[in-house]
Design an enzyme around this catalytic site. Structure first.
Site, PDB file in Angstrom:
ATOM      1  CE1 TYR A 100      -4.001  -2.099   0.335  1.00  7.77           C
ATOM      2  CE2 TYR A 100      -2.640  -3.398   2.085  1.00  7.77           C
ATOM      3  CZ  TYR A 100      -3.636  -3.247   0.993  1.00  7.77           C
ATOM      4  OH  TYR A 100      -4.737  -4.463   1.014  1.00  7.77           O
ATOM      5  CD  GLU A 163      -1.746 -13.733  -9.576  1.00  6.89           C
ATOM      6  OE1 GLU A 163      -0.945 -12.977  -9.484  1.00  6.89           O
ATOM      7  OE2 GLU A 163      -2.935 -13.127  -9.798  1.00  6.89           O
TER       8      GLU A 163
END
Length: 168
Positions: A100, A163
């Site tokens: 973030y 992933e």
């Protein structure tokens, strides 16, 4: 008026929504910020070409492929600030993560600001209406830990591991 499609995935049922010829939503069943009016939409036996294309993208993704997002018409609804954050999310490569804080630094630089609140960016990430395709699951806390995912942390972990990202 939105067209919808229910999609069964390895992480639970997904609801895809189309509005004005573009994908406007992809939500995981039970996630935070789920659009309540869509909850009662009837299941469709036939989907629009756009929703079939999005479902095909999900088929490829869940099969372990790396389908490009560039071919999909996306139209998430939100403020200008949120739109900018969601554009940044689309730049996070498959199998990679960011924080973030890093997103807030990039956004501040783009906007010509000295700094940007990671909490404000986190709020926009959390309200991403096109989950998985706009990869908000690739955003981690400042220390690399799993934090905040509207679909639940176990689903976030699953998507990242799918992933090839291993979280300790």
């Amino acid at each position: 008026m939105s067209n919808t499609l229910h999609y069964v995935s390895p992480i639970g049922e997904l609801l895809l929504a189309e509005r004005d010829g573009a994908l406007s939503g992809l939500w995981i069943e039970g996630q935070k910020y789920f659009p309540q009016p869509l909850l009662d939409c009837p299941r469709e036996d036939t989907a629009s070409p756009l929703l079939r294309e999005a479902a095909g993208w999900l088929d490829c993704y869940f099969a372990g492929e790396r389908p490009p997002v560039s071919g999909l018409s996306l139209a998430p609804q939100g403020s200008g600030f949120r739109q900018e954050v969601w554009k940044l999310l689309l730049e996070i490569p498959y199998g990679q993560t960011t924080t973030y804080g890093e997103l807030s630094r990039k956004l501040a630089a783009r906007m010509g600001l000295p700094h940007m609140s990671p909490q404000a960016v986190g709020g926009a990430v959390g309200h991403n209406p096109i989950s998985i395709i706009i990869p908000c699951h690739r955003v981690l806390g400042w220390d690399g830990r799993l934090t905040g995912y509207a679909g639940g942390l176990e689903r976030k972990r699953w998507l990242l591991e799918h992933e090839g990202v291993h979280i300790g």
